[in-house]
Design an enzyme around this catalytic site. Sequence first.
Site, PDB file in Angstrom:
ATOM      1  CG  HIS A   1      -1.980  -1.094   1.162  1.00  0.00           C
ATOM      2  ND1 HIS A   1      -2.519  -1.577  -0.005  1.00  0.00           N
ATOM      3  CD2 HIS A   1      -2.580  -1.803   2.166  1.00  0.00           C
ATOM      4  CE1 HIS A   1      -3.401  -2.528   0.266  1.00  0.00           C
ATOM      5  NE2 HIS A   1      -3.450  -2.691   1.571  1.00  0.00           N
TER       6      HIS A   1
ATOM      7  CG  HIS B   1      -7.584  -0.886   2.691  1.00  0.00           C
ATOM      8  ND1 HIS B   1      -8.067  -1.582   3.785  1.00  0.00           N
ATOM      9  CD2 HIS B   1      -6.607  -1.655   2.170  1.00  0.00           C
ATOM     10  CE1 HIS B   1      -7.387  -2.704   3.922  1.00  0.00           C
ATOM     11  NE2 HIS B   1      -6.497  -2.781   2.948  1.00  0.00           N
TER      12      HIS B   1
ATOM     13  CD  GLU C   1      -7.976  -3.918  -0.352  1.00  0.00           C
ATOM     14  OE1 GLU C   1      -6.893  -3.654  -0.911  1.00  0.00           O
ATOM     15  OE2 GLU C   1      -8.050  -4.693   0.604  1.00  0.00           O
TER      16      GLU C   1
HETATM   17  C1  GLA Z   1      -4.760  -5.463   2.309  1.00  0.00           C
HETATM   18  C2  GLA Z   1      -3.956  -6.705   2.252  1.00  0.00           C
HETATM   19  C3  GLA Z   1      -4.064  -7.453   3.536  1.00  0.00           C
HETATM   20  C4  GLA Z   1      -3.710  -6.582   4.716  1.00  0.00           C
HETATM   21  C5  GLA Z   1      -4.574  -5.350   4.695  1.00  0.00           C
HETATM   22  C6  GLA Z   1      -4.195  -4.390   5.779  1.00  0.00           C
HETATM   23  O1  GLA Z   1      -6.072  -5.688   2.121  1.00  0.00           O
HETATM   24  O2  GLA Z   1      -4.305  -7.517   1.163  1.00  0.00           O
HETATM   25  O3  GLA Z   1      -3.184  -8.544   3.484  1.00  0.00           O
HETATM   26  O4  GLA Z   1      -2.370  -6.209   4.660  1.00  0.00           O
HETATM   27  O5  GLA Z   1      -4.468  -4.697   3.477  1.00  0.00           O
HETATM   28  O6  GLA Z   1      -4.114  -4.985   7.027  1.00  0.00           O
END
Ligand code: GLA
Length: 378
Positions: free
Chosen positions: A131, A205, A342
Amino acid sequence: MSGVWTAMGLLAAVATTSLAASPAPKPSVAHAPFGRAGNEAVELYTLTNAHGVEVQVMTYGATLVSIKTPDRTGRLANIILGFDTLQPYLAGVPYFGATVGRYANRIANARFTLDGKQYELSRNDGPNSLHGGSRGFDKRIWQVEPSPGKSAATLRMKYVSAAGEEGYPGELTAHVSYRLSDDDRLVIEYSATTTAATPVNLANHAYFNLTGDPHQTILGHVLTIDASRFTPVNSTLIPLGELRPVAGTPFDFRTPMAIGSRIAADDEQLRLGHGYDHNWVLEPAAGHEVRLAAVLTDPTSGRSLEIRTTQPGLQFYSGNFLDGKPAGHGTVFPYRTGLCLETQHFPDSPNQPAFPDTILRPGQRYSATTVLRFSVQK
Ligand code: GLA
């Protein structure tokens, strides 16, 4: 504040029973200070539509703070995980409601090669970059810009990411806008331009919990994903490169399935993901169309969420890292009390030539649209 919510609850009750007869309030955007991140002021914007559906967004991370929608009795409740103060966000939450970038999801070993040059990214998830790195777009203050059009409640924000930030090349100018329409759609539009070639992948997210009660798990929610393949992963959640059919696996959500019904199945991919934490391959629609990706419903409240997008992928994450342990600020996030859907490009695309391209070059414009539609099943 509680007086306002009560009035909205009433409005929502009127709206669902007799839309035409009720005097519809105009869509509106209001804002108020939400605290300070270091020296910078953070603002909270509230978008309201004619049914009393309400969306709050803060300028820190261009983050969705709350989405209030009615259940089948008309009662409004917040359907995403979030806080009514800024402090817990600053203390660290796992991307609650945030706009993630410059590259949403993982890039293997925090590096990629582009036009013959290797770039090293900030490593914040085991060996990988997740991210956008240690201080991605979710931890930056976005500037509010004037938004055109007065027919819907709209908020448009901008963030300029410096060349070299978190290891990414090129100065990237990113925009995100949130538009809440009177037909209960939240339209999220992303765009970006760059001064040098760079990977870009922008996504929201939000963790949904359609019960409106953040203490209940999401295992009873019923999910449909319009995809016949997904991208299986290795032990650090990097795709293997294969587009694997979902048929005959716990990843088949082509017909509505309760999330909890197969999450504990004896399946290697579920073990690697600690549950669902995978990217589904959305079949491309003609042109740049917004196509159906997923439908999520909560049988107890009747709330339903339909997600449409121009994006090629959907990461469904079942809140496996919400582990019930107290976070830094004393708050606990009980296990699997929120789930993310997402819409984005596939994880690790900069290292996977067979995946849809995520490289933006000078002179090009990145654009993506995701539409959330809120409704109730009687
Ligand atoms: C995303 C990732 C997960 C986790 C979340 C945050 O969705 O795919 O593995 O890292 O973010 O906790």
